[in-house]
Design a protein around this motif. Structure first.
Motif, short mmCIF file in Angstrom:
data_model
loop_
_atom_site.label_atom_id
_atom_site.label_comp_id
_atom_site.label_asym_id
_atom_site.label_seq_id
_atom_site.Cartn_x
_atom_site.Cartn_y
_atom_site.Cartn_z
N ALA A 171 -13.65 -0.88 -13.37
CA ALA A 171 -12.48 0.08 -13.11
C ALA A 171 -11.38 -0.39 -13.12
O ALA A 171 -10.94 -1.50 -12.68
N PHE A 172 -10.29 0.39 -13.85
CA PHE A 172 -8.95 0.16 -13.93
C PHE A 172 -8.37 1.01 -13.03
O PHE A 172 -7.75 2.24 -13.20
N THR A 173 -8.35 0.37 -11.85
CA THR A 173 -7.59 1.16 -10.61
C THR A 173 -6.31 1.26 -10.70
O THR A 173 -5.81 0.47 -11.32
N PRO A 174 -5.66 2.08 -10.05
CA PRO A 174 -4.19 2.32 -10.18
C PRO A 174 -3.57 1.30 -9.32
O PRO A 174 -4.19 0.48 -8.56
N LYS A 175 -2.35 1.06 -9.86
CA LYS A 175 -1.45 -0.21 -9.30
C LYS A 175 -1.42 -0.12 -7.90
O LYS A 175 -1.41 -1.00 -7.16
N TRP A 176 -1.01 1.18 -7.30
CA TRP A 176 -1.01 1.38 -5.73
C TRP A 176 -2.00 0.55 -4.97
O TRP A 176 -1.98 0.17 -3.76
N GLY A 177 -3.33 0.47 -5.68
CA GLY A 177 -4.51 -0.15 -4.79
C GLY A 177 -4.31 -1.73 -4.65
O GLY A 177 -5.24 -2.19 -3.93
N LEU A 178 -3.20 -2.15 -5.16
CA LEU A 178 -3.03 -3.34 -5.20
C LEU A 178 -2.19 -3.71 -4.03
O LEU A 178 -1.61 -4.94 -3.70
N GLY A 179 -1.34 -2.55 -3.74
CA GLY A 179 -0.56 -2.95 -2.27
C GLY A 179 -1.23 -3.36 -1.19
O GLY A 179 -2.29 -3.09 -0.76
N TYR A 180 -0.26 -3.15 -0.04
CA TYR A 180 -0.64 -3.49 1.44
C TYR A 180 -1.45 -2.12 1.60
O TYR A 180 -0.75 -1.13 1.70
N SER A 181 -2.57 -2.03 2.45
CA SER A 181 -3.59 -1.04 3.01
C SER A 181 -3.46 -1.51 4.13
O SER A 181 -4.21 -2.26 4.83
N GLY A 182 -2.91 -0.28 5.38
CA GLY A 182 -3.27 -0.43 6.69
C GLY A 182 -4.29 0.06 7.05
O GLY A 182 -4.93 1.07 6.47
N SER A 183 -4.91 -0.23 8.29
CA SER A 183 -6.21 0.35 8.75
C SER A 183 -6.45 -0.17 10.08
O SER A 183 -6.17 -1.40 10.47
N THR A 184 -7.15 0.62 11.03
CA THR A 184 -7.68 0.08 12.18
C THR A 184 -8.71 1.25 12.63
O THR A 184 -8.34 2.34 12.45
N MET A 185 -9.68 0.64 13.37
CA MET A 185 -10.61 1.87 13.94
C MET A 185 -9.96 2.43 15.26
O MET A 185 -10.11 3.48 15.49
N SER A 186 -8.81 1.75 15.88
CA SER A 186 -8.59 2.37 17.16
C SER A 186 -7.67 3.36 17.06
O SER A 186 -7.54 4.36 17.86
N TYR A 187 -6.70 3.61 15.65
CA TYR A 187 -6.07 4.61 15.83
C TYR A 187 -6.65 5.96 15.84
O TYR A 187 -6.56 6.95 16.48
N THR A 188 -7.68 6.35 14.74
CA THR A 188 -8.30 7.31 14.67
C THR A 188 -9.51 7.64 15.83
O THR A 188 -9.82 8.96 15.94
N ASP A 189 -9.91 6.85 16.64
CA ASP A 189 -10.78 6.79 17.82
C ASP A 189 -9.94 7.47 18.87
O ASP A 189 -10.60 7.69 19.97
N ALA A 190 -8.43 7.22 18.85
CA ALA A 190 -7.88 7.65 20.14
C ALA A 190 -7.82 9.16 20.32
O ALA A 190 -7.76 9.88 19.10
N PRO A 191 -7.59 9.45 21.40
CA PRO A 191 -7.66 11.13 21.87
C PRO A 191 -6.39 11.61 21.12
O PRO A 191 -6.36 12.82 20.55
N ASP A 192 -5.42 10.98 20.89
CA ASP A 192 -3.94 11.28 20.12
C ASP A 192 -4.13 10.79 18.92
O ASP A 192 -2.99 10.24 18.68
#
Length: 803
Positions: free
Chosen positions: A265-286
């Motif tokens: 696949a020739f994915t878009p250039k933005w897919g090569l940038g930094y991607s943030g993530s963590t389980m803890s953010y979306t698991d939080a009540p807020d």
């Protein structure tokens, strides 16, 4: 009834590069001469195909139909001229590059490749029971002789050393959270392909077994006095259908295998940038507030970021995950949430899972529509999924396939979510009884579990393409099978946080790249276990900024989240490393284009490019980024200098200092905290983005780093350029840069041309040379408007026109 002797074979058909041999007890073997370097063998005990379709084979093509490709379909292959000789004891099939000799008695095969006008044997079936023509059970076997000088690579993302010799591996996709990158087996992906390197003769070839069944590869761990040295493949279900891939080098074999299983696949250039993530953010009540804090922290710390992997907590109620079901208490306005991220230049990649828990709000709907893998009585086949019980969706059912696409659209894309993160998609159906629809031909689900993974990511991709037909889709998937490179970027799953993982993840990634899937990465910093200490986190970032997928993702035991700013004392170093990542994106994007266009791996082990250097075949922690950069990651604590073997066959520059070294020797490079040991190959030209970048302030200024030959020489390269996201390149909407550098003892002459979207701006383009380069530099085209030496580079400004 078991055989008491080998079946004896005769040729019964020879038509259109498809030969059919018939043996005793109705055994049949099909042989296909597909390319000069590619021959396929399909033995069918009893004469019948158990699995008549394939989802792996797509020679140079973008995709295969959802219902698969008929295994007898030879479209896409050149079907070369070949010679067939027949005698009382054997058949000999010859192309210009391969020669296959088949014994009539037992169908043992002997393979030879031709180089320098000479044939040389590279592989041979074991002389005793190499195929299961009724010898044992109903499983699939292939035994080959094993020679002591052979090395084996590939099999996807396996744990442990790069060389698979002496080991045994199980391809059985599972979810091994917190795995050991040194010992855990099996893992997430199903790539039944490996390469053989014969050290003494320097010959190479590959074997691909086209199966979706759980299978075993024993690479010499097992021994049996009655059979000599051997290695073997064993599959629980399906047919034996293997492809022998010849090549003058391992690099050639890898490219040919990638081509065989489909265009990446020739994915878009933005897919090569930094991607943030963590389980803890979306698991939080807020959760939404925590997600807003991520944007705020990026802005405060000036961390460049293009995307965020939105973990499944956005669908959770308590500890349970309900795919496509937004928790409105956490995220009261999904569209506004997505819009807020997009306004800051950050695209959301939403986690989706193919299993519905029993109390999922849409479980009854899916059950009534027959969308699940089912029991014989039609009820959903219930399985363990996380801490609950649920049922997997059946992607071989066209109704399920359509339902999934509709949910991806109305639950995610319509809200402004840019991408899907296909996760927990190993389809752990362990019972032999549940059935899949099989596109109207029901069969046991256990026979092809990875098929559902492929169809899941294919359906997700189609949904994204149909929703935004003018944009190139970007998807991520943890699990997959051969051919997954047609759809997604991937990563090595839920790794354990340790120095050992950092070391062995490097080898895992390179093994996957040699198996046709190089748009990959790791969870930087480690996903499971303790939070990484500052030094480990920084060294992991130093490695991660060179991987095609660069994401910092975690679920730490103490509830903390790995993030660029987690340790203030090293945040400036992390920020600068991420900025350097963005400086390299034009190079990484060109590597992505070459992967898509020429099937060349984006990352690779040193032996890929330097097969004549025996040291490159020794276990090491080095990685080539393309063919021009050699990264020597630090994988031990307290190390401030790193021994590096410079491959024989090239000379090298220290990227940071400009110092020059001859190849074929070991040197000691500084390994400070702020940058990893990095070398550039002499004669290389590397496209860069020299713009000053800040969070949410996109900018782009093309430049080129030139590492010229020290003596007389000419180097020239061409680099791809387009808008980075649209489908316009298919209709010629792209450009190319051409850079040519001719060197002599006393001068350097440079030439820069551009076409299409790669236009030289009026202000000119900057060429960076090592600061030690003192030879006069002249412009063949354009004019030099600046030539200065800084602390790091000799900077040359080249503009159009003549001065």
């Amino acid at each position: 009834m078991p055989l008491s002797r080998n079946p004896f074979f005769s040729l019964v058909s020879d038509e259109g590069n498809h030969l059919v041999f018939s043996g005793d007890a109705a055994h049949v073997v099909h042989v296909f001469i597909l390319e000069e370097y590619l021959i396929r063998v399909m033995p069918l005990p009893g004469g019948q195909r158990r699995f008549p379709r394939t989802w792996a084979i797509a020679p140079g093509q973008e995709d295969v139909p959802a219902e698969g490709r008929d295994r007898l379909d030879l479209a896409g292959f050149s079907l070369p001229r070949y010679e067939l000789e027949e005698s009382a004891g054997e058949f000999v099939i010859s192309t210009e590059r391969l020669r296959l000799t088949i014994a009539r008695d037992g169908f043992q095969c002997r393979w030879e490749t031709r180089a320098g006008g000479k044939w040389q044997q590279v592989a041979r079936d074991r002389p005793t029971q190499s195929y299961n023509f009724g010898w044992w059970d109903d499983k699939v076997y292939h035994y080959l002789e094993r020679e002591p000088d052979e090395m084996y690579f590939g099999l996807g993302e396996r744990a442990g050393d790069a060389n698979r010799s002496g080991q045994s591996y199980r391809l059985c996709n599972v979810d091994p959270m917190g795995y050991s990158a040194r010992t855990t087996d099996p893992l997430y992906k199903h790539i039944p392909f490996y390469l053989t390197w014969k050290k003494n003769s320097k010959r190479s070839f590959g074997l691909f077994y086209d199966t979706l069944s759980d299978c075993t590869f024993d690479m010499g761990k097992e021994m049996d006095n009655y059979h000599g040295l051997y290695r073997y493949f064993k599959a629980d279900h399906g047919d034996l259908d293997y492809y022998f891939i010849g090549g003058d080098s391992l690099a050639e074999v890898t490219r040919r295998f990638t081509w065989l299983t489909g265009r990446p696949a020739f994915t878009p250039k933005w897919g090569l940038g930094y991607s943030g993530s963590t389980m803890s953010y979306t698991d939080a009540p807020d959760a939404q507030q925590r997600m807003d804090e991520f944007i705020g922290a990026c802005r405060r710390n000036d961390i460049l970021c293009d995307s965020f992997h939105l973990s499944s907590g956005y669908t959770s109620i308590g500890p349970k995950r309900y795919v496509f079901n937004w928790n409105r208490e956490k995220f009261p306005d999904p569209a506004g949430f997505a819009r807020g991220y997009l306004e800051n230049g950050v695209k959301l990649c939403a986690n989706i899972k193919p299993c519905l828990l029993r109390d999922h709000p849409r479980f009854a709907e899916a059950e009534a529509a027959g969308l699940f893998i089912r029991n014989a009585d039609g009820s959903p086949a219930l399985v363990q999924f996380w801490d609950e019980i649920g049922a997997y969706l059946d992607f071989t059912n066209p109704a399920t396939y359509a339902w999934w696409k509709a949910r991806v659209t109305d639950a995610l894309l319509d809200y402004g979510i840019a991408s899907t993160w296909n996760d927990n998609n190993e389809f752990e159906v362990w019972s032999d009884e549940p059935l899949a629809d099989g596109f109207g031909q029901p069969r046991r689900a256990c026979e092809a579990r990875p098929l559902h993974t492929l169809l899941m990511i294919k359906a997700s991709r189609e949904a994204q393409t149909e929703h935004a037909p003018d944009k190139r889709p970007y998807l991520i998937s943890r699990s997959g099978a051969a051919g997954m490179q047609r759809y997604v970027q991937t990563w090595s799953g839920d790794n354990h946080t340790s120095w050992e993982t950092l070391r062995y993840n490097i080898r895992m990634g390179l093994g996957l790249a040699m198996s046709g899937i190089s748009n990959t990465g790791h969870d930087i910093g480690g996903f499971a276990g303790p939070a990484p200490e500052p030094e480990l986190f920084l060294r992991w970032v130093q490695h991660g900024v060179f991987l095609p997928r660069f994401s910092i993702h975690s679920w730490n035991d103490d509830g903390t989240a790995n993030a660029p700013w987690m340790y203030p004392e090293i945040t400036p170093c992390v920020r600068d490393l991420i900025r350097f990542r963005y400086r390299l994106i034009p190079y990484l994007y060109d590597l992505l284009w070459r992967y898509h266009d020429r099937f060349e791996p984006m990352i690779r082990p040193t032996f890929h490019d330097f097969p004549d250097d025996p040291r490159c075949f020794e276990e090491n922690d080095d990685m080539l980024v393309g063919g021009k950069l050699l990264l020597a990651s630090v994988v031990e604590p307290g190390q401030r200098a790193r021994p590096v073997h410079l491959p024989l066959g090239a000379n090298w520059y220290d990227y940071w200092s400009g110092d020059h070294f001859t190849g074929g020797r070991e040197i000691l490079l500084p390994a400070p905290w702020d940058r990893p040991p990095l070398l550039a190959r002499e004669g290389s030209i590397i496209p860069l983005d020299l713009a000053e970048r800040h969070f949410a302030q996109p900018a782009d200024e093309r430049g080129f780093a030139v590492f010229p030959p020290r003596g007389e020489g000419v180097v020239e390269d061409v680099f791809f350029e387009d808008d980075g996201h649209s489908m316009a390149y298919l209709d010629g909407g792209y450009g190319k840069w051409r850079v040519r550098v001719a060197t002599g003892a006393n001068e350097i002459r440079v030439e820069l041309d551009s076409s299409g979207r790669a236009a030289i701006p009026a202000s000119g383009v900057t060429l960076l040379f090592p600061r030690q380069e003192v030879r006069p530099i002249h412009a063949v085209s354009g004019r030099i408007t600046g030539d200065v030496v800084t602390a790091e580079w000799r900077e040359l400004r080249l503009a159009n026109g003549r001065g």
